[in-house]
Design a protein around this motif. Structure first.
Motif, mmCIF file in Angstrom:
data_model
loop_
_atom_site.group_PDB
_atom_site.id
_atom_site.type_symbol
_atom_site.label_atom_id
_atom_site.label_comp_id
_atom_site.label_asym_id
_atom_site.label_seq_id
_atom_site.Cartn_x
_atom_site.Cartn_y
_atom_site.Cartn_z
ATOM 1 N N SER A 1 33.448 -6.897 56.833
ATOM 2 C CA SER A 1 33.056 -6.232 58.076
ATOM 3 C C SER A 1 32.379 -4.892 57.796
ATOM 4 N N LEU A 2 32.808 -4.192 56.750
ATOM 5 C CA LEU A 2 32.127 -2.957 56.365
ATOM 6 C C LEU A 2 30.684 -3.232 55.939
ATOM 7 N N PRO B 1 23.790 -3.557 61.194
ATOM 8 C CA PRO B 1 24.481 -2.981 62.362
ATOM 9 C C PRO B 1 24.087 -3.682 63.654
ATOM 10 N N SER B 2 25.029 -3.755 64.542
ATOM 11 C CA SER B 2 24.780 -4.351 65.851
ATOM 12 C C SER B 2 24.047 -3.339 66.719
ATOM 13 N N GLU B 3 23.104 -3.804 67.513
ATOM 14 C CA GLU B 3 22.316 -2.910 68.362
ATOM 15 C C GLU B 3 23.146 -2.355 69.514
ATOM 16 N N THR B 4 24.124 -3.087 69.970
ATOM 17 C CA THR B 4 24.896 -2.666 71.142
ATOM 18 C C THR B 4 26.256 -2.100 70.766
ATOM 19 N N ALA B 5 26.505 -1.846 69.508
ATOM 20 C CA ALA B 5 27.834 -1.418 69.087
ATOM 21 C C ALA B 5 28.224 -0.064 69.661
ATOM 22 N N PHE B 6 27.275 0.875 69.739
ATOM 23 C CA PHE B 6 27.637 2.224 70.140
ATOM 24 C C PHE B 6 27.026 2.644 71.468
ATOM 25 N N GLN C 1 28.850 -5.771 56.776
ATOM 26 C CA GLN C 1 28.094 -6.171 57.956
ATOM 27 C C GLN C 1 27.729 -4.953 58.803
ATOM 28 N N GLY C 2 28.666 -4.035 58.982
ATOM 29 C CA GLY C 2 28.413 -2.855 59.786
ATOM 30 C C GLY C 2 27.403 -1.908 59.177
ATOM 31 N N ILE C 3 27.379 -1.837 57.846
ATOM 32 C CA ILE C 3 26.463 -0.915 57.178
ATOM 33 C C ILE C 3 25.062 -1.513 57.051
#
Length: 117
Positions: A38-39, A46-51, A41-43
């Motif tokens: 998951s790290l 990144p998801s466009e809608t995550a934040f 994937q996040g780095i």
């Protein structure tokens, strides 16, 4: 099929009870790999809608955004009018130090409103 699934679940549970160290080790390996995955994937992806913070549906009517833009336009118009009066004062060579500070402040406010902050 339901009984075989239930029997397999009971076998896994019995094995976990009989081998707690192996079960803990395998569980920690699975959790660590999942966390690292998951790290990564996040780095790297990144998801466009995550934040993005979305307002509740109750408050997301177009009227509020329109009212906000109308208020911004009114504020910007007030700033422009005050800057025009300060320009007339400059043309008469009657500017003071406070006026130049006021011009800087008004310009910064105008930029903030223009950029939507």
């Amino acid at each position: 099929m339901e009984t075989t699934l239930k029997q397999k679940g009971q076998k896994w549970l019995q094995w976990a009870v009989q081998n707690p160290k192996k079960f803990f080790t395998y569980s920690m390996i699975l959790l660590s790999v999942s966390f690292i995955g998951s790290l990564i994937q996040g780095i790297f992806f990144p998801s466009e809608t995550a934040f993005k913070i979305r307002p509740p549906v109750l408050y997301s009517k177009n009227k509020s955004s329109q009212n906000l833009s109308v208020n911004n336009d009114k504020e910007m118009e007030k700033i422009v009018q005050e800057l025009k009066t300060l320009k007339v004062k400059r043309d008469k060579n009657a500017l003071k130090k406070e006026d130049s500070l006021r011009i800087d402040y008004l310009f910064n406010q105008y930029q903030k409103l223009k950029n939507g902050h």
